[in-house]
Design an enzyme around this catalytic site. Structure first.
Site, PDB file in Angstrom:
ATOM      1  N   LEU A   1      23.720  21.092  48.576  1.00  0.00           N
ATOM      2  CA  LEU A   1      24.446  20.548  49.223  1.00  0.00           C
ATOM      3  C   LEU A   1      26.304  20.534  48.343  1.00  0.00           C
ATOM      4  CD1 LEU A   1      24.701  16.226  47.345  1.00  0.00           C
ATOM      5  CD2 LEU A   1      27.339  18.387  46.788  1.00  0.00           C
TER       6      LEU A   1
ATOM      7  N   HIS B   1      27.049  25.945  36.394  1.00  0.00           N
ATOM      8  CA  HIS B   1      28.496  26.560  36.645  1.00  0.00           C
ATOM      9  C   HIS B   1      29.438  25.439  36.002  1.00  0.00           C
ATOM     10  CE1 HIS B   1      31.179  28.054  39.264  1.00  0.00           C
ATOM     11  NE2 HIS B   1      31.405  28.274  39.101  1.00  0.00           N
TER      12      HIS B   1
END
Lengths: 339, 374
Positions: free
Chosen positions: B146, B250
């Site tokens: 994505l 992240h």
């Protein structure tokens, strides 16, 4: 000075020796009970009352004049028979990929019991006051004469574990980086337990999967297969006999285990059988003895330096003192080695 | 970092756009340039979406083939979707589903395990954490790849792109596994380095983390995994920084992870083999979108007379021409969904056709967290 099997009466002197050995010398813990049992086992071994593979031959070097013990050494007939015997084998694993144009070999430590059933020369200790007159060589090499004489009592291979690297304050970088993560105890305690023969905790707590050495800090990697400074002379002596490092190390301190086929050990190949002739004359004694002699009995085994080698007729001439030290008379057999 | 869902960061931050005419549909060959742009702009770079024209072209072609085939059970199908902003006439996002994470080759993860080293002799019990290479996640269907134009970050466009795939799965259950998975990019430090890679992967490769990541995307991840250590890793032997990165996403993906947890995904024991990013998994029957969606016939009404209602995802029921958009969840007393002419045209549906509708809002994440996998 002469080497002989340990006896029950040696217990006090042995304990005194044990107190002098210190960290890293696992086989002589300072425990009277343990040492007494060790003597019992050794006496039984020399008397042939124990199956061959379970025997621990424990020798002492004595000053026959003062009766004091100068040192000790031992041969274990077959290690790993009663309790597991572990090493790390330093192996290589190839990590390669054609697509990535990559080929690397990673040093990897594999937990191993490969040495199960091998003989071990061990427990060599010489009191500092006696580190002279080639006493150390006598202690080390007498074992080869014993093994040569009783070759049938030993397996194909022999090994020796060498003490690994320690900092001056007794810290093992290898232990700190590896063992300490798995053994919630001090190196000293782990070491003592091993010395007491209580080794099952190693198998229970030790990592079972291989250890990739790049995961260890450099200080620990540098200990792999390296000996303590004080152990270097002993290692050199064994190397001269033909023992070699084949990549096995101690799981605690990373020290090397050296090994050889017993039949290939130089001292064993080069020793020979001769006949004693005792001479009443005063024979010349060299300043530095060059020949060792060992008797051919097991329970009354003796080994010492002698002043000269045999003649071409296979007869060795001994002084009365030498013959008494070894407990032989004319006509007896001796095994000799130029060393 | 791998088959992660990501938000594009390379593009200039713009004002969040109002959700007007947004549409998720299968990618077509004409979308190639836009997808390549999204791939090169993603933060961090995605293994599974390399900015590599040939690979992306293959990806679109494979998606079209997957949609054209009759499929009775999940295999090596890949479905790639794009998010289109009809007002701008631009492709502003892309996302994919791999029907089986490890259909062509094994899907490698590290599984976090605890070994108990106990000694009866010493009366000791010592726990040791390990990471073991695992193929256990190979069977799941993976929501992946994505990338969203950063102007749309934090808007319902992000939610639509992420969850329109669940609307697709809801309609074609036979094409997917019972368990779905999402892998999130792992923690990187201020200079973009991966502490986990520095402590683990680095020892086995000559290339750096980003280079390997790119290679994995362009070639295949499994052949790289084969060079990784095959024996379990003992956590105490890793650096503290590497240990802290295990299962940590992240920073740019915290919100996306929270949303997926709210959706009903749960953290698993699995982490990525390169950067130790978390892999979450969810049983289809426990995912909010799949349990709260329903079919409604379409009733077309003038745009001005549409009543206000909570926002919802609305999807048509065409496989190759799948479309999903956001509209108000406004029902007539007889259960018809009221759409404007424009909205109906966007979905390609006529009055009376059934559409699948699911609320856009998700429950509080705290409620969902109670069902963590152990």
């Amino acid at each position: 000075m002469r080497l002989r099997p340990i006896g029950h009466h040696d217990i006090d002197e042995l304990q005194a020796l044990a107190q002098e050995t210190g960290v890293g010398f696992t086989s002589l813990p300072n425990s009277r009970e343990f040492l007494a049992a060790k003597i019992d086992n050794a006496v039984a071994a020399f008397e042939g009352r124990v199956p061959e593979q379970e025997r621990l031959y424990f020798f002492v070097l004595e000053d026959e004049q003062s009766g004091e013990l100068a040192g000790c050494c031992a041969i274990e007939a077959e290690v790993g028979r009663e309790t597991p015997f572990y090493h790390y084998r330093v192996g290589k694993l190839a990590h390669s990929s054609v697509q990535l144009d990559l080929h690397r070999t990673i040093d990897t430590l594999f937990l191993s019991s490969d040495h199960t059933g091998d003989a071990e020369v061990a427990s060599l200790f010489l009191r500092p006051a006696y580190r002279r007159d080639r006493n150390g060589t006598l202690l080390s090499k007498a074992r080869w004469l014993f093994m040569a004489e009783f070759r049938d009592c030993f397996p194909a291979k022999v090994l020796a574990e060498m003490r690994g690297v320690f900092s001056p304050d007794g810290v093992s970088p290898f232990w700190e980086s590896l063992g300490s993560h798995f053994f919630p105890m001090e190196f000293k305690q782990a070491d003592q337990l091993t010395g007491l023969g209580q080794k099952s905790f190693i198998g229970e707590l030790m990592p079972k999967y291989p250890i990739y050495t790049p995961f260890l800090p450099q200080a620990a990697r540098e200990c792999i297969g390296q000996v303590h400074e004080h152990t270097r002379p002993a290692l050199e002596m064994l190397k001269k006999e033909g023992l070699r490092w084949e990549g096995y190390i101690d799981i605690f301190d990373g020290g090397p285990t050296v090994e050889a086929y017993i039949d290939d050990v130089l001292a064993i190949r080069h020793s020979s059988c001769v006949t004693v002739e005792v001479s009443g004359d005063s024979l010349a004694q060299p300043e530095r003895p060059g020949w060792m002699a060992a008797t051919t009995g097991m329970s009354d085994f003796r080994c010492s330096w002698i002043g000269r080698g045999p003649g071409e007729d296979g007869v060795i001439t001994l002084t009365i003192a030498e013959a008494e030290r070894l407990g032989v008379t004319s006509g007896d057999a001796l095994r000799v080695l130029e060393a | 970092m791998i088959d992660a869902d990501v938000v594009s960061g390379a593009m200039a931050e713009g004002a969040a756009r109002s959700v007007g005419h947004l549409l998720v549909r299968p990618a077509q060959s004409g979308d190639l340039a836009a997808i390549e742009r999204l791939a090169s702009g993603s933060t961090p770079k995605l293994t599974n979406l390399p900015a590599h024209r040939d690979r992306l072209e293959e990806r679109i072609a494979r998606s079209s083939r997957s949609l054209a085939h009759n499929v009775d059970f999940p295999g090596d199908e890949l479905y790639t979707f794009v998010l289109e902003d009809r007002d701008l006439g631009e492709i502003v996002g892309t996302a994919s589903i791999r029907a089986q994470a490890g259909a062509q080759d094994a899907y490698y993860t590290y599984r976090q395990e605890t070994l108990i080293h106990a000694s009866q002799q010493l009366n000791l019990r010592h726990e040791v954490q390990t990471l073991s290479l695992s193929h256990e996640m190979s069977e799941v269907s993976l929501l992946c790849a994505l990338s969203l134009d950063s102007r749309y970050r934090g808007t319902s466009a992000a939610t639509l792109l992420r969850r329109a795939r669940l609307m697709f799965i809801a309609q074609y259950p036979e094409r997917f596994a019972e368990t779905l998975g999402v892998a999130f990019p792992g923690y990187l430090d201020e200079v973009g380095g991966s502490p986990f890679w520095d402590s683990v992967g680095r020892h086995f490769f000559e290339q750096g983390y980003h280079e390997i990541n790119l290679l994995a995307g362009v070639r295949s991840k499994s052949f790289i995994a084969e060079v990784m250590p095959q024996f379990p890793l003992y956590l105490p032997l890793l650096t503290p920084q590497a240990r802290a990165a295990i299962g940590r996403e992240h920073p740019a993906h915290e919100q996306a992870l929270q949303e997926m947890l709210a959706e009903g995904f749960v953290r698993s024991r699995h982490v990525d083999i390169f950067d130790a990013g978390p892999v979450v998994r969810g049983e289809r029957q426990r995912l909010h979108t799949l349990t709260h969606c329903g079919w409604h016939p379409v009733r077309i009404r003038p745009a001005a007379s549409l009543p206000d209602a909570e926002p919802a995802m609305v999807a048509n029921q065409q496989l190759a021409d799948f479309r999903c958009t956001v509209a108000r969840y406004a029902l007539t007393p007889t259960g018809q969904l009221m759409l404007s002419e424009e909205q109906a045209a966007l979905l390609g549906v006529e009055e009376g056709r059934a559409v699948l509708v699911a609320p856009l809002a998700l429950p509080n994440v705290e409620d969902a967290l109670d069902e963590g996998e152990l």
